[in-house]
Enzyme design. Structure first.
Site, PDB file in Angstrom:
ATOM      1  N   TYR A 100      39.832  36.528  32.744  1.00 55.71           N
ATOM      2  CA  TYR A 100      40.834  36.280  33.794  1.00 55.71           C
ATOM      3  C   TYR A 100      41.045  34.779  33.993  1.00 55.71           C
ATOM      4  O   TYR A 100      42.187  34.306  34.072  1.00 55.71           O
ATOM      5  CB  TYR A 100      40.337  36.943  35.082  1.00 55.71           C
ATOM      6  CG  TYR A 100      41.308  36.888  36.237  1.00 55.71           C
ATOM      7  CD1 TYR A 100      42.430  37.710  36.277  1.00 55.71           C
ATOM      8  CD2 TYR A 100      41.073  36.028  37.314  1.00 55.71           C
ATOM      9  CE1 TYR A 100      43.304  37.665  37.361  1.00 55.71           C
ATOM     10  CE2 TYR A 100      41.941  35.984  38.389  1.00 55.71           C
ATOM     11  CZ  TYR A 100      43.057  36.808  38.409  1.00 55.71           C
ATOM     12  OH  TYR A 100      43.918  36.764  39.477  1.00 55.71           O
ATOM     13  N   LYS A 121      44.511  32.711  33.461  1.00 54.32           N
ATOM     14  CA  LYS A 121      45.173  32.004  34.571  1.00 54.32           C
ATOM     15  C   LYS A 121      45.203  30.491  34.340  1.00 54.32           C
ATOM     16  O   LYS A 121      46.128  29.816  34.806  1.00 54.32           O
ATOM     17  CB  LYS A 121      44.498  32.345  35.901  1.00 54.32           C
ATOM     18  CG  LYS A 121      44.678  33.817  36.299  1.00 54.32           C
ATOM     19  CD  LYS A 121      46.137  34.174  36.518  1.00 54.32           C
ATOM     20  CE  LYS A 121      46.344  35.569  37.045  1.00 54.32           C
ATOM     21  NZ  LYS A 121      47.765  35.888  37.289  1.00 54.32           N
TER      22      LYS A 121
HETATM   23  P1  NDP Z   1      47.273  44.234  42.412  1.00 54.52           P
HETATM   24  O1  NDP Z   1      46.175  44.732  41.542  1.00 54.52           O
HETATM   25  O2  NDP Z   1      47.323  44.646  43.826  1.00 54.52           O
HETATM   26  O3  NDP Z   1      48.695  44.600  41.735  1.00 54.52           O
HETATM   27  C1  NDP Z   1      48.903  44.274  40.388  1.00 54.52           C
HETATM   28  C2  NDP Z   1      50.369  44.370  40.097  1.00 54.52           C
HETATM   29  O4  NDP Z   1      50.574  43.980  38.729  1.00 54.52           O
HETATM   30  C3  NDP Z   1      50.894  45.790  40.250  1.00 54.52           C
HETATM   31  O5  NDP Z   1      52.186  45.742  40.826  1.00 54.52           O
HETATM   32  C4  NDP Z   1      50.976  46.283  38.816  1.00 54.52           C
HETATM   33  O6  NDP Z   1      52.023  47.189  38.565  1.00 54.52           O
HETATM   34  C5  NDP Z   1      51.313  44.999  38.079  1.00 54.52           C
HETATM   35  N1  NDP Z   1      50.961  45.089  36.668  1.00 54.52           N
HETATM   36  C6  NDP Z   1      49.723  45.171  36.118  1.00 54.52           C
HETATM   37  N2  NDP Z   1      49.827  45.262  34.784  1.00 54.52           N
HETATM   38  C7  NDP Z   1      51.157  45.242  34.495  1.00 54.52           C
HETATM   39  C8  NDP Z   1      51.894  45.295  33.291  1.00 54.52           C
HETATM   40  N3  NDP Z   1      51.303  45.372  32.105  1.00 54.52           N
HETATM   41  N4  NDP Z   1      53.268  45.230  33.363  1.00 54.52           N
HETATM   42  C9  NDP Z   1      53.896  45.135  34.556  1.00 54.52           C
HETATM   43  N5  NDP Z   1      53.237  45.097  35.731  1.00 54.52           N
HETATM   44  C10 NDP Z   1      51.877  45.147  35.694  1.00 54.52           C
HETATM   45  O7  NDP Z   1      47.236  42.644  42.286  1.00 54.52           O
HETATM   46  P2  NDP Z   1      47.657  41.522  43.340  1.00 54.52           P
HETATM   47  O8  NDP Z   1      48.891  41.910  44.024  1.00 54.52           O
HETATM   48  O9  NDP Z   1      46.469  41.150  44.110  1.00 54.52           O
HETATM   49  O10 NDP Z   1      47.931  40.290  42.329  1.00 54.52           O
HETATM   50  C11 NDP Z   1      49.237  39.859  41.984  1.00 54.52           C
HETATM   51  C12 NDP Z   1      49.101  38.585  41.162  1.00 54.52           C
HETATM   52  O11 NDP Z   1      48.409  37.585  41.921  1.00 54.52           O
HETATM   53  C13 NDP Z   1      48.297  38.776  39.885  1.00 54.52           C
HETATM   54  O12 NDP Z   1      48.841  37.972  38.858  1.00 54.52           O
HETATM   55  C14 NDP Z   1      46.935  38.267  40.268  1.00 54.52           C
HETATM   56  O13 NDP Z   1      46.188  37.846  39.161  1.00 54.52           O
HETATM   57  C15 NDP Z   1      47.300  37.131  41.195  1.00 54.52           C
HETATM   58  N6  NDP Z   1      46.204  36.754  42.084  1.00 54.52           N
HETATM   59  C16 NDP Z   1      45.731  37.630  43.032  1.00 54.52           C
HETATM   60  C17 NDP Z   1      44.692  37.252  43.855  1.00 54.52           C
HETATM   61  C18 NDP Z   1      44.131  38.145  44.911  1.00 54.52           C
HETATM   62  O14 NDP Z   1      43.178  37.727  45.581  1.00 54.52           O
HETATM   63  N7  NDP Z   1      44.647  39.351  45.120  1.00 54.52           N
HETATM   64  C19 NDP Z   1      44.067  35.929  43.718  1.00 54.52           C
HETATM   65  C20 NDP Z   1      44.637  35.096  42.712  1.00 54.52           C
HETATM   66  C21 NDP Z   1      45.683  35.503  41.931  1.00 54.52           C
HETATM   67  P3  NDP Z   1      51.807  48.823  38.514  1.00 54.52           P
HETATM   68  O15 NDP Z   1      51.078  49.207  39.760  1.00 54.52           O
HETATM   69  O16 NDP Z   1      53.224  49.309  38.444  1.00 54.52           O
HETATM   70  O17 NDP Z   1      51.047  49.117  37.261  1.00 54.52           O
END
Ligand code: NDP
Length: 246
Positions: free
Chosen positions: A154, A158
């Site tokens: 990860y 990132k």
């Molecule tokens: P979640 O796990 O809550 O949601 C992940 C999202 O990414 C879902 O909408 C999922 O879609 C989508 N996704 C995953 N794989 C794919 C794919 N192959 N194609 C299209 N969509 C995909 O994550 P967060 O909302 O917490 O995170 C959002 C972003 O922020 C990410 O990039 C994460 O790395 C980043 N982030 C989050 C942090 C946190 O503390 N939460 C901290 C730092 C960064 P679906 O459900 O339709 O599969």
């Protein structure tokens, strides 16, 4: 602030992506709600945005597939006429100490988080050049800045997003197209719900502002970067992490 703009948000059915889609719509944008598995949730987001009087469409596509991203973007350009804002939010974790991390888990995280960001940027590159305008906002992470034991895949993905962001920002700076990254800290979503209570407490104790972040904290920063107010900002990594990366 964003009236007349069209935004494509990846992974917008839930979590931070959902809030980004809703917030961009609140500021007046029409929104393409990309999802991978969460079809019903993405359709709910579309209904909420339509309720605000904006146009929205849910579109399935895994960002890990280069050809599928091209097809999605071609179809959405035909439907909306233009895309002005690209938010690369889709992301996954597959945490493990390196000694236990499989090659498949390393690849899966790189394919979604880093290559997925490349895929959509690559397919939007020419349309943005033709439009002589565009905004790209990529979701990085505090982990991409500081590293984290158990998250080598990860963190690499990132940190890669940061290099990708800065490089393409330099390529596109002369064309009125900005490319920035937002680096969230610990945000309350499904992704962080997966952590154990003791891991959550350990992270919370490292946050100077003494609280977890919310999806809205991230979404407001993305909306600002997408707006004309941020027209002189490019190639930057904006930490929205309660001070974790100080
Ligand atoms: P979640 O796990 O809550 O949601 C992940 C999202 O990414 C879902 O909408 C999922 O879609 C989508 N996704 C995953 N794989 C794919 C794919 N192959 N194609 C299209 N969509 C995909 O994550 P967060 O909302 O917490 O995170 C959002 C972003 O922020 C990410 O990039 C994460 O790395 C980043 N982030 C989050 C942090 C946190 O503390 N939460 C901290 C730092 C960064 P679906 O459900 O339709 O599969």
């Amino acid at each position: 602030m964003l009236t007349g703009k069209v935004a494509l948000v990846t992974g917008a059915g839930r979590g931070i992506g959902r809030q980004i889609a809703l917030t961009l719509a609140e500021y007046g944008a029409d929104v393409i709600v990309n999802y991978n598995g969460s079809r019903e949730k993405a359709e709910e987001v579309v209904r909420e945005i339509e309720g605000m009087g904006r146009k929205a469409v849910a579109v399935q596509c895994t960002v890990a597939d280069f050809e599928a991203c091209g097809k999605m973007i071609d179809e959405m350009l035909a439907e909306f006429g233009h895309i002005d804002i690209l938010v690369n939010n889709a992301g996954i974790t597959k945490d493990n100490l390196m000694i236990k991390m499989s090659e498949a888990d390393f690849d899966a995280v790189i394919d979604t988080n880093l290559k997925g960001t490349f895929h959509t940027m690559k397919h939007m590159y020419r349309p943005f050049l033709k439009q002589k305008a565009g905004r790209i906002i990529n979701l990085s992470s505090v982990t991409g800045i500081l590293g984290n034991a158990g998250q080598a895949n990860y963190a690499a993905s990132k940190a890669g997003v940061i290099g990708l962001t800065k490089s393409v920002a330099k390529e596109l700076a002369g064309r009125n197209i900005t490319v920035n990254a937002v680096a969230p800290g610990y945000i309350d979503t499904d992704m962080t719900q997966a952590m154990t209570d003791s891991a959550k407490e350990a992270v919370l104790s490292q946050i100077p502002l003494k609280r977890a972040g919310t999806p809205k904290d991230i979404a407001e920063t993305v909306a600002f970067l997408a707006s004309d107010k941020a027209s002189y900002i490019t190639g930057q990594v904006i930490s929205v992490d309660g001070g974790m990366a100080i």
